[in-house]
Design a protein around this motif. Structure first.
Motif, mmCIF file in Angstrom:
data_model
loop_
_atom_site.group_PDB
_atom_site.id
_atom_site.type_symbol
_atom_site.label_atom_id
_atom_site.label_comp_id
_atom_site.label_asym_id
_atom_site.label_seq_id
_atom_site.Cartn_x
_atom_site.Cartn_y
_atom_site.Cartn_z
ATOM 1 N N ILE A 105 -39.245 59.593 13.244
ATOM 2 C CA ILE A 105 -39.360 58.263 12.658
ATOM 3 C C ILE A 105 -38.263 57.326 13.148
ATOM 4 N N GLU A 106 -37.038 57.817 13.281
ATOM 5 C CA GLU A 106 -35.911 56.984 13.709
ATOM 6 C C GLU A 106 -35.618 57.149 15.196
ATOM 7 N N ALA A 107 -36.572 57.598 15.956
ATOM 8 C CA ALA A 107 -36.340 57.888 17.371
ATOM 9 C C ALA A 107 -36.130 56.621 18.189
ATOM 10 N N LYS A 108 -35.321 56.752 19.236
ATOM 11 C CA LYS A 108 -35.081 55.675 20.177
ATOM 12 C C LYS A 108 -35.282 56.188 21.600
ATOM 13 N N LEU A 109 -35.537 55.263 22.497
ATOM 14 C CA LEU A 109 -35.714 55.639 23.903
ATOM 15 C C LEU A 109 -34.399 56.137 24.488
ATOM 16 N N GLU A 110 -34.476 57.280 25.199
ATOM 17 C CA GLU A 110 -33.317 57.838 25.869
ATOM 18 C C GLU A 110 -33.604 57.886 27.367
ATOM 19 N N GLU A 111 -32.724 57.329 28.167
ATOM 20 C CA GLU A 111 -32.950 57.354 29.612
ATOM 21 C C GLU A 111 -32.731 58.765 30.147
ATOM 22 N N VAL A 112 -33.629 59.197 31.023
ATOM 23 C CA VAL A 112 -33.548 60.528 31.630
ATOM 24 C C VAL A 112 -32.841 60.404 32.966
ATOM 25 N N LYS A 113 -31.739 61.105 33.125
ATOM 26 C CA LYS A 113 -30.974 61.091 34.359
ATOM 27 C C LYS A 113 -31.375 62.286 35.229
ATOM 28 N N LEU A 114 -31.726 61.995 36.461
ATOM 29 C CA LEU A 114 -32.112 63.044 37.401
ATOM 30 C C LEU A 114 -30.908 63.470 38.226
ATOM 31 N N GLU A 115 -30.845 64.774 38.505
ATOM 32 C CA GLU A 115 -29.784 65.287 39.355
ATOM 33 C C GLU A 115 -30.154 65.067 40.817
ATOM 34 N N VAL A 116 -29.203 64.596 41.589
ATOM 35 C CA VAL A 116 -29.428 64.379 43.016
ATOM 36 C C VAL A 116 -28.384 65.148 43.791
ATOM 37 N N TYR A 163 -38.895 67.035 41.102
ATOM 38 C CA TYR A 163 -37.968 67.506 40.080
ATOM 39 C C TYR A 163 -38.682 68.335 39.026
ATOM 40 N N SER A 164 -38.053 69.439 38.665
ATOM 41 C CA SER A 164 -38.351 70.085 37.404
ATOM 42 C C SER A 164 -37.271 69.529 36.478
ATOM 43 N N VAL A 165 -37.579 68.431 35.837
ATOM 44 C CA VAL A 165 -36.582 67.546 35.220
ATOM 45 C C VAL A 165 -35.569 68.319 34.382
ATOM 46 N N PRO A 166 -34.252 68.082 34.648
ATOM 47 C CA PRO A 166 -33.701 67.066 35.559
ATOM 48 C C PRO A 166 -33.338 67.600 36.947
ATOM 49 N N SER A 167 -33.633 68.866 37.242
ATOM 50 C CA SER A 167 -33.157 69.484 38.476
ATOM 51 C C SER A 167 -34.108 69.235 39.642
ATOM 52 N N LYS A 168 -33.552 68.962 40.797
ATOM 53 C CA LYS A 168 -34.344 68.778 42.003
ATOM 54 C C LYS A 168 -34.717 70.145 42.564
ATOM 55 N N ILE A 169 -36.015 70.340 42.873
ATOM 56 C CA ILE A 169 -36.463 71.639 43.350
ATOM 57 C C ILE A 169 -37.052 71.582 44.754
ATOM 58 N N HIS A 170 -37.367 70.363 45.245
ATOM 59 C CA HIS A 170 -37.954 70.280 46.581
ATOM 60 C C HIS A 170 -37.811 68.862 47.120
ATOM 61 N N GLN A 171 -37.741 68.779 48.448
ATOM 62 C CA GLN A 171 -37.685 67.477 49.111
ATOM 63 C C GLN A 171 -38.763 67.409 50.183
ATOM 64 N N PHE A 172 -39.742 66.521 49.994
ATOM 65 C CA PHE A 172 -40.772 66.320 51.008
ATOM 66 C C PHE A 172 -40.275 65.325 52.058
ATOM 67 N N LEU A 212 -45.561 85.754 39.402
ATOM 68 C CA LEU A 212 -44.329 85.724 38.623
ATOM 69 C C LEU A 212 -43.824 84.297 38.539
ATOM 70 N N LYS A 213 -42.781 84.106 37.758
ATOM 71 C CA LYS A 213 -42.263 82.759 37.569
ATOM 72 C C LYS A 213 -41.549 82.291 38.831
ATOM 73 N N CYS A 214 -41.853 81.080 39.266
ATOM 74 C CA CYS A 214 -41.272 80.542 40.487
ATOM 75 C C CYS A 214 -40.774 79.129 40.221
ATOM 76 N N SER A 215 -39.507 78.863 40.566
ATOM 77 C CA SER A 215 -38.922 77.561 40.291
ATOM 78 C C SER A 215 -39.067 76.593 41.454
ATOM 79 N N SER A 216 -39.580 77.070 42.595
ATOM 80 C CA SER A 216 -39.749 76.198 43.754
ATOM 81 C C SER A 216 -41.223 76.046 44.083
ATOM 82 N N LEU A 217 -41.544 75.011 44.861
ATOM 83 C CA LEU A 217 -42.930 74.728 45.194
ATOM 84 C C LEU A 217 -43.507 75.782 46.127
ATOM 85 N N VAL A 218 -44.776 76.065 45.921
ATOM 86 C CA VAL A 218 -45.519 76.948 46.807
ATOM 87 C C VAL A 218 -46.717 76.176 47.337
ATOM 88 N N HIS A 219 -46.848 76.111 48.651
ATOM 89 C CA HIS A 219 -47.983 75.409 49.251
ATOM 90 C C HIS A 219 -49.207 76.294 49.138
#
Length: 383
Positions: A105-116, A163-172, A212-219
């Motif tokens: 009810i009292e929520a406010k917008l919070e900016e999401v910071k991405l890791e670079v 990003y798997s927010v906030p962590s960067k997992i791949h760069q195209f 299994l669980k994978c944190s990086s992209l698979v083509h």
């Protein structure tokens, strides 16, 4: 104007009854938006719905453990994308900034910071040590696509960083273009402009071709086919090829893949696999528009036929355990779990393990305006 079918136990769609009653029901937003405003964006969680128009955001439903609760928030910039899960709602603004708001009810917008990462700013230099180009660090924080599920949050930046927010997992590469980014409960799918699928997350039910669980992209080399549209459900996935074929894979507990739960044989009914580890091509019933003889439909049918004279699927959407298909003529077909009437097929069944046309929806669907929540389906009507 939006219409919904499915679970409404917390008043997220503005009605007192818990379900839509086997058919699509219009959502009334008159008290939330002014006459000059028209809701253009909607995102649906299990317990609440988020509506947005221009720079106004409305959350309605189970907020701060209270049902039938509504909050309104103003943003400095125009809202361009929404994505909702049980814990928060993601809000992407026109300037590329990403925010989140909790269903409180009292929520406010919070900016999401991405890791670079530091090496993302490396520059090519000439033999004299001079930089060949200038890297704009601000572009790395400009978000272009967002999606979230119960246990996964994904984003793509203007520099094609994933990003798997906030962590960067791949760069195209610079020339790479993203067509779609979507999330299931525990996995994410990304579709490129070239028709290639990339996946990451929990592969427990082979929802992203992983064991299994994978944190990086698979083509995903998708049978060497070009894909035009994708969908991610709770624990299943779907894709439409450029030829108009529908492929589904993953969990099929309630027929959400459009595949029979039991195979009928001479010896009796044999139970089909619950999990399909590889994509299965799904047989779609012939669209009734091809059988119509009404002269008022002739122009529309001719316009939506392909070279073979068939009406083919063009878009697919998925909820927790149900799947919705949009045909080229605008007809809607659905399959899967129906405990909360989320299929909207007009009559009560526990599940449907083959695609059936939705008869209860009246009107035409606005392009790209269908949202499947976990236990519901929301459709935007053409004005």
């Amino acid at each position: 104007m939006f219409a919904f079918s499915g679970f409404n136990g917390f008043g997220q769609f503005g009605h007192n009854r818990q379900r839509s009653g086997n058919a699509f029901t219009d959502i009334c937003l008159k008290k939330l938006m002014t006459e000059q405003q028209s809701t253009s964006l909607i995102a649906v969680s299990w317990s609440y719905a988020a509506y947005a128009t221009e720079n106004k955001l409305v959350l309605r439903g189970f907020l701060s453990s209270k049902p039938n609760t509504t909050i309104c928030v103003q943003t400095a910039e125009i809202i361009t994308q929404l994505a909702a899960c049980d814990r928060f709602c993601l809000v992407l603004c026109k300037n590329g900034k990403l925010f989140k708001i909790r269903p409180e009810i009292e929520a406010k917008l919070e900016e999401v910071k991405l890791e670079v990462e530091v090496h993302s700013f490396t520059q090519k230099r000439s033999i004299f040590g001079e930089p060949k180009s200038t890297v704009n660090k601000e572009e790395c924080f400009i978000v272009t696509h967002i999606a979230c599920g119960s246990n996964i949050t994904a984003a793509v930046s203007a520099t094609n960083a994933v990003y798997s927010v906030p962590s960067k997992i791949h760069q195209f590469a610079k020339h790479f273009r993203v067509r779609q980014l979507i999330c299931g409960f525990e996995h994410a799918l990304l579709l490129s402009a070239n028709g290639d699928i990339y996946s990451w997350g929990n592969g427990l039910y082979e929802i992203c071709f992983l064991s299994l669980k994978c944190s990086s992209l698979v083509h995903t080399y998708f049978l060497y086919l070009q894909i035009s549209f994708i969908a991610a459900g709770g624990w299943h996935s779907a894709a439409i090829s450029a030829f108009g074929d529908l492929y589904t894979w993953g969990f099929n507990s309630n027929g959400q893949l459009g595949l029979r739960l039991f195979k009928i044989t001479a010896a009796g009914n044999i139970k089909q696999p619950t999990v399909f580890t590889l994509p299965q091509i799904v047989e779609i019933p012939e669209c009734k528009c091809m059988q119509a003889k009404d002269s008022t439909m002739c122009d529309e049918i001719t316009q939506n036929e392909d070279a073979t004279g068939e009406c083919l699927p063009v878009r697919v959407y998925a909820g927790a355990r149900h799947t919705l298909l949009q045909m080229k003529c605008g007809a809607l077909c659905t399959a899967g779990w129906n405990a909360h009437d989320q299929l909207g097929i007009g009559h009560k069944v526990d599940y449907c393990d083959e695609f059936r046309k939705i008869e209860s929806f009246e009107g035409k669907v606005a392009e790209g305006s269908i949202v499947c929540g976990a236990w519901c389906t929301v459709i935007a009507k053409k004005s």
